[in-house]
Design an enzyme around this catalytic site. Structure first.
Site, PDB file in Angstrom:
ATOM      1  N   SER A  51       0.812  -1.216   0.000  1.00 53.11           N
ATOM      2  CA  SER A  51       0.000   0.000   0.000  1.00 53.11           C
ATOM      3  C   SER A  51       0.845   1.265   0.000  1.00 53.11           C
ATOM      4  O   SER A  51       0.339   2.352  -0.280  1.00 53.11           O
ATOM      5  CB  SER A  51      -0.953   0.014   1.201  1.00 53.11           C
ATOM      6  OG  SER A  51      -0.234   0.041   2.416  1.00 53.11           O
ATOM      7  N   HIS A  52       2.147   1.145   0.305  1.00 50.81           N
ATOM      8  CA  HIS A  52       3.049   2.294   0.281  1.00 50.81           C
ATOM      9  C   HIS A  52       4.270   2.017  -0.592  1.00 50.81           C
ATOM     10  O   HIS A  52       5.305   2.673  -0.445  1.00 50.81           O
ATOM     11  CB  HIS A  52       3.488   2.668   1.699  1.00 50.81           C
ATOM     12  CG  HIS A  52       2.412   3.309   2.499  1.00 50.81           C
ATOM     13  ND1 HIS A  52       1.494   2.573   3.221  1.00 50.81           N
ATOM     14  CD2 HIS A  52       2.064   4.607   2.670  1.00 50.81           C
ATOM     15  CE1 HIS A  52       0.646   3.405   3.818  1.00 50.81           C
ATOM     16  NE2 HIS A  52       0.968   4.628   3.510  1.00 50.81           N
ATOM     17  N   HIS A 124       1.454  14.918   1.184  1.00 51.95           N
ATOM     18  CA  HIS A 124       1.981  13.722   1.853  1.00 51.95           C
ATOM     19  C   HIS A 124       1.215  12.485   1.420  1.00 51.95           C
ATOM     20  O   HIS A 124      -0.005  12.441   1.515  1.00 51.95           O
ATOM     21  CB  HIS A 124       1.863  13.898   3.371  1.00 51.95           C
ATOM     22  CG  HIS A 124       2.794  13.027   4.149  1.00 51.95           C
ATOM     23  ND1 HIS A 124       2.658  11.659   4.213  1.00 51.95           N
ATOM     24  CD2 HIS A 124       3.892  13.323   4.884  1.00 51.95           C
ATOM     25  CE1 HIS A 124       3.627  11.156   4.961  1.00 51.95           C
ATOM     26  NE2 HIS A 124       4.389  12.151   5.382  1.00 51.95           N
ATOM     27  N   LEU A 128       5.569   6.573   6.942  1.00 53.06           N
ATOM     28  CA  LEU A 128       6.392   7.335   7.877  1.00 53.06           C
ATOM     29  C   LEU A 128       7.640   6.580   8.326  1.00 53.06           C
ATOM     30  O   LEU A 128       8.601   7.198   8.781  1.00 53.06           O
ATOM     31  CB  LEU A 128       5.568   7.717   9.112  1.00 53.06           C
ATOM     32  CG  LEU A 128       4.392   8.664   8.883  1.00 53.06           C
ATOM     33  CD1 LEU A 128       3.655   8.914  10.196  1.00 53.06           C
ATOM     34  CD2 LEU A 128       4.847   9.976   8.266  1.00 53.06           C
ATOM     35  N   THR A 164      -6.487   9.335   7.881  1.00 53.68           N
ATOM     36  CA  THR A 164      -5.984   8.043   8.369  1.00 53.68           C
ATOM     37  C   THR A 164      -4.996   8.264   9.507  1.00 53.68           C
ATOM     38  O   THR A 164      -4.729   7.351  10.285  1.00 53.68           O
ATOM     39  CB  THR A 164      -5.311   7.258   7.239  1.00 53.68           C
ATOM     40  OG1 THR A 164      -4.334   8.091   6.605  1.00 53.68           O
ATOM     41  CG2 THR A 164      -6.337   6.815   6.203  1.00 53.68           C
ATOM     42  N   ALA A 184      -1.626   3.451  10.795  1.00 56.65           N
ATOM     43  CA  ALA A 184      -2.703   4.420  10.715  1.00 56.65           C
ATOM     44  C   ALA A 184      -3.596   4.274  11.936  1.00 56.65           C
ATOM     45  O   ALA A 184      -3.733   3.183  12.504  1.00 56.65           O
ATOM     46  CB  ALA A 184      -3.514   4.197   9.441  1.00 56.65           C
ATOM     47  N   GLY A 191      -4.637   3.423   1.192  1.00 57.18           N
ATOM     48  CA  GLY A 191      -4.190   2.711   0.010  1.00 57.18           C
ATOM     49  C   GLY A 191      -4.745   1.304  -0.082  1.00 57.18           C
ATOM     50  O   GLY A 191      -4.866   0.744  -1.173  1.00 57.18           O
ATOM     51  N   ASP A 192      -5.111   0.715   1.075  1.00 58.48           N
ATOM     52  CA  ASP A 192      -5.661  -0.638   1.057  1.00 58.48           C
ATOM     53  C   ASP A 192      -7.017  -0.698   0.359  1.00 58.48           C
ATOM     54  O   ASP A 192      -7.395  -1.744  -0.174  1.00 58.48           O
ATOM     55  CB  ASP A 192      -5.793  -1.177   2.487  1.00 58.48           C
ATOM     56  CG  ASP A 192      -4.447  -1.539   3.093  1.00 58.48           C
ATOM     57  OD1 ASP A 192      -3.550  -1.932   2.324  1.00 58.48           O
ATOM     58  OD2 ASP A 192      -4.287  -1.426   4.318  1.00 58.48           O
ATOM     59  N   LYS A 234     -10.756   4.420  21.231  1.00 58.00           N
ATOM     60  CA  LYS A 234      -9.323   4.613  21.456  1.00 58.00           C
ATOM     61  C   LYS A 234      -8.646   5.158  20.201  1.00 58.00           C
ATOM     62  O   LYS A 234      -7.875   6.128  20.254  1.00 58.00           O
ATOM     63  CB  LYS A 234      -8.676   3.291  21.898  1.00 58.00           C
ATOM     64  CG  LYS A 234      -9.190   2.797  23.246  1.00 58.00           C
ATOM     65  CD  LYS A 234      -8.533   1.483  23.642  1.00 58.00           C
ATOM     66  CE  LYS A 234      -9.079   0.990  24.989  1.00 58.00           C
ATOM     67  NZ  LYS A 234      -8.463  -0.286  25.422  1.00 58.00           N
ATOM     68  N   LEU A 309       8.032  -8.475  17.404  1.00 62.88           N
ATOM     69  CA  LEU A 309       8.094  -7.028  17.501  1.00 62.88           C
ATOM     70  C   LEU A 309       7.528  -6.407  16.228  1.00 62.88           C
ATOM     71  O   LEU A 309       7.584  -7.012  15.153  1.00 62.88           O
ATOM     72  CB  LEU A 309       9.539  -6.570  17.691  1.00 62.88           C
ATOM     73  CG  LEU A 309      10.264  -7.061  18.941  1.00 62.88           C
ATOM     74  CD1 LEU A 309      11.709  -6.568  18.927  1.00 62.88           C
ATOM     75  CD2 LEU A 309       9.554  -6.599  20.201  1.00 62.88           C
ATOM     76  N   ARG A 313       8.146  -8.482  10.351  1.00 64.32           N
ATOM     77  CA  ARG A 313       7.733  -9.015   9.051  1.00 64.32           C
ATOM     78  C   ARG A 313       8.336  -8.167   7.935  1.00 64.32           C
ATOM     79  O   ARG A 313       8.809  -8.693   6.924  1.00 64.32           O
ATOM     80  CB  ARG A 313       6.200  -9.002   8.949  1.00 64.32           C
ATOM     81  CG  ARG A 313       5.685  -9.559   7.618  1.00 64.32           C
ATOM     82  CD  ARG A 313       4.287  -9.073   7.312  1.00 64.32           C
ATOM     83  NE  ARG A 313       4.214  -7.617   7.205  1.00 64.32           N
ATOM     84  CZ  ARG A 313       4.595  -6.959   6.104  1.00 64.32           C
ATOM     85  NH1 ARG A 313       5.063  -7.598   5.053  1.00 64.32           N
ATOM     86  NH2 ARG A 313       4.525  -5.635   6.078  1.00 64.32           N
TER      87      ARG A 313
END
Length: 342
Positions: A51-52, A124, A128, A164, A184, A191-192, A234, A309, A313
């Site tokens: 997606s990026h 943008h 990130l 997002t 996000a 992008g998904d 949240k 962590l 992946r």
């Protein structure tokens, strides 16, 4: 190289970088912007972040056609005020503005213990984590946030208010990779929606609602309606924080301002970005090596029980790409090459 089993083509990093730069220049970007954007999107493709990845070259071309982005912008580094480094992106794409401000951010942070890079008026559309990794490479911790277009409804609502609104964090570690998360505050990345539409697959449950506020897994229906935040109230609270900190606090646009400026022309979000950096040696004092080891013990207490962590992946995909080459779906490659014929 072509893999018929997956219908993907494979490229070295430099090969794909050259292609991305070539296309970016062809759609009108100045040389510096083409280089900076290509570096970010090819890094995303290398790390299997579809997606990026280089799919974003299509987004770049689309944004260029709207006339809303300054393709030749020269980011302006303002005089440093205390711990605040400020770059006016001049409504150009954000990667070059970040590159422009990074040296001053590092110098300021090492001198004062903490620093802030404020980027104003940037377009943008990239991840990130490349920025986070660029900061942790200097031995600094980093926290980054940015709004986008108002695509996301607040918890309990059905009308878009937030972007997002990604948040990313990095912690420097001994070895070749830092601890990094980048996500996000929406349930999925914008992008998904396009990737699911292209693949003809449904969105995950809870990703969004249609124009009538009814839950939907149809990417087209959600694009017309609203995406949702992750974690209900949240995620909604974190999204609000990003609007305040990376919008109003730095004197720049909120996600609602950004999409109003776009006025339905289909451009990429235009707004600001807040990058905070921290020098662990200044915060921890002379005992920093001891505390750094304590951080490693914390990470081990997570991984030793089979948990992973964040970014593991992605780092594994990076190693695989370095060994096999960077995979690019044949159809996506054809779309990108078609841009050169326009």
């Amino acid at each position: 190289m072509h893999d018929s089993a997956t219908d993907s083509l494979y490229f070295s990093f430099d090969e794909l970088l050259q292609l991305a730069q070539r296309v970016a220049r062809h759609v009108g970007l100045g040389e510096d912007h083409a280089r900076a954007i290509a570096q970010v999107v090819v890094s995303g493709q290398r790390d299997a972040c579809g997606s990026h990845g280089i799919y974003r070259i299509l987004s770049c071309a689309s944004a260029a056609r709207t006339g809303l982005v300054n393709l030749q912008a020269q980011p302006q580094l303002q005089p440093v005020q205390g711990a605040v480094v400020r770059v006016d992106a001049q409504r150009g794409f954000s990667p070059l503005a970040f590159e422009t401000g990074l040296p001053a951010l590092v110098e300021t942070t090492k001198r004062l213990g903490l620093g802030a890079l404020v980027i104003n008026q940037c377009v943008h559309f990239t991840a990130l984590w490349p920025e986070v990794e660029a900061i942790t490479a200097h031995g600094l911790a980093a926290l980054i946030m940015t709004p986008s277009h108002a695509w996301v409804a607040p918890a309990g609502g059905s009308k878009p208010v937030f972007g997002t609104n990604p948040i990313a964090f990095g912690w420097p570690r001994p070895g070749e990779v830092p601890y990094v998360f980048d996500f996000a505050t929406s349930a999925i990345a914008r992008g998904d929606l396009e990737l699911h539409r292209r693949a003809g697959t449904p969105l995950p449950d809870g990703a969004g609602v249609d124009e009538n506020g009814a839950p939907s897994t149809d990417p087209l229906a959600v694009a017309r309606g609203a995406m949702l935040t992750f974690g209900g109230h949240k995620g909604s609270a974190l999204s609000t924080m990003v609007e305040l900190m990376a919008g109003i606090l730095i004197g720049d646009w909120t996600s609602q301002d950004s999409i109003a400026f776009d006025a339905g022309r289909g451009g990429q979000p235009c707004h600001g970005e807040l990058i905070l950096a921290f020098d662990p040696e200044r915060f921890a004092g002379d005992d920093w090596p001891l505390h750094q080891q304590r951080a490693e013990e914390l990470f081990a207490s997570i991984t030793n029980q089979g948990a992973r962590l964040p970014s593991e992946r992605r780092y594994a995909a990076r190693r695989d790409s370095e060994r096999r080459g960077i995979a690019v779906p044949r159809g996506l490659h054809e779309e990108i090459m078609a841009l050169l014929e326009r």
